[in-house]
Design a protein around this motif. Structure first.
Motif, PDB file in Angstrom:
ATOM      1  N   ASN A 140      35.364  46.198  62.241  1.00 45.85           N
ATOM      2  CA  ASN A 140      34.877  46.387  63.607  1.00 45.85           C
ATOM      3  C   ASN A 140      34.910  45.086  64.409  1.00 45.85           C
ATOM      4  O   ASN A 140      34.799  45.108  65.641  1.00 45.85           O
ATOM      5  N   ALA A 141      35.058  43.950  63.708  1.00 44.47           N
ATOM      6  CA  ALA A 141      35.103  42.645  64.368  1.00 44.47           C
ATOM      7  C   ALA A 141      36.511  42.051  64.325  1.00 44.47           C
ATOM      8  O   ALA A 141      36.687  40.858  64.537  1.00 44.47           O
ATOM      9  N   ALA A 142      37.511  42.896  64.092  1.00 44.66           N
ATOM     10  CA  ALA A 142      38.890  42.410  64.009  1.00 44.66           C
ATOM     11  C   ALA A 142      39.331  41.741  65.303  1.00 44.66           C
ATOM     12  O   ALA A 142      40.054  40.739  65.291  1.00 44.66           O
ATOM     13  N   SER A 143      38.886  42.284  66.425  1.00 43.97           N
ATOM     14  CA  SER A 143      39.278  41.677  67.705  1.00 43.97           C
ATOM     15  C   SER A 143      38.675  40.283  67.857  1.00 43.97           C
ATOM     16  O   SER A 143      39.281  39.396  68.483  1.00 43.97           O
ATOM     17  N   ASP A 144      37.516  40.069  67.263  1.00 46.26           N
ATOM     18  CA  ASP A 144      36.891  38.749  67.319  1.00 46.26           C
ATOM     19  C   ASP A 144      37.698  37.736  66.507  1.00 46.26           C
ATOM     20  O   ASP A 144      37.820  36.568  66.895  1.00 46.26           O
ATOM     21  N   ALA A 145      38.255  38.182  65.385  1.00 46.31           N
ATOM     22  CA  ALA A 145      39.111  37.306  64.590  1.00 46.31           C
ATOM     23  C   ALA A 145      40.362  36.923  65.375  1.00 46.31           C
ATOM     24  O   ALA A 145      40.824  35.781  65.319  1.00 46.31           O
ATOM     25  N   LEU A 146      40.910  37.887  66.127  1.00 49.97           N
ATOM     26  CA  LEU A 146      42.103  37.603  66.926  1.00 49.97           C
ATOM     27  C   LEU A 146      41.775  36.653  68.069  1.00 49.97           C
ATOM     28  O   LEU A 146      42.550  35.725  68.351  1.00 49.97           O
TER      29      LEU A 146
END
Length: 206
Positions: A140-146
């Motif tokens: 759910n935090a994949a966009s934060d990693a990007l």
């Protein structure tokens, strides 16, 4: 670093010579590392990710250390620029004055190159954590990693700009070439890491 974001932005917008782009470059890394810590924090303690708890805790620890290093570089860059300005302000009345001034400018310029070089290298170190954040972190935090990767990319490219603008003040062509060779190598590493981050982003985000 004790300023609010509004205060920092207002100072940047003023006619104060520092902080400037070098400090902003380092601050990008502060944000990037913090986002990776966020991904880890949202993963730790979740049953779904029970098998990777130790790995993700270690990722958080590493990201925290790198964030502190980036925080230090925000201030170091401002200090480096102020030292360059102080060197240029030295007297140049006598031949001795001119010699001392030139030596001081060269010394300060080398520091002003080394600090963004540290920033670029640190950006690479943070980026190297991004794949694990994608692969083991809360999806759910994949966009934060990007976004963390994007912040590091911006910080690294900005650091390069600050290196290049100071190279003109160096007399030794071999020294200049050595810096350019090192930054070229870092740029290739940056491009490779960002390509991987983009692929992971597509895989986990779409």
């Amino acid at each position: 670093m004790k300023m609010t974001m509004t205060e920092f932005a207002s100072l940047l917008a003023s006619d104060a010579p520092a902080p400037g782009g070098g400090s902003v470059a380092a601050f990008n890394l502060v944000l990037g590392a913090a986002l990776l810590e966020m991904v880890a924090s949202l993963t730790i303690g979740r049953k779904k990710y029970a098998e990777v708890q130790e790995d993700i805790a270690e990722l958080k620890r590493k990201a925290g250390e790198l964030r502190q290093q980036a925080t230090d570089l925000v201030q170091k860059d401002t200090m480096a620029y102020n030292a360059v300005r102080a060197a240029y302000a030295l007297p140049r009345e006598s031949a001795e004055d001119k010699t001392k001034r030139r030596e001081a400018i060269l010394a300060a310029t080398r520091v002003a190159i080394q600090v963004p070089l540290e920033t670029a290298k640190l950006a690479i170190s943070i980026l190297e954590l991004v794949p694990e954040a994608f692969e083991k972190g809360n999806t759910n935090a994949a966009s934060d990693a990007l976004v963390a990767a994007y912040e590091c990319n911006a910080g690294c490219l900005s650091a390069f700009a600050n290196i290049y603008i100071n190279l003109d003040s160096l007399d030794d062509e071999a020294e200049v070439m050595a810096y350019r060779t090192e930054t070229d190598k870092l740029r290739r590493t940056l491009d490779s890491l960002m390509q991987r981050a983009a692929l992971l982003g597509k895989a986990y985000i779409g």
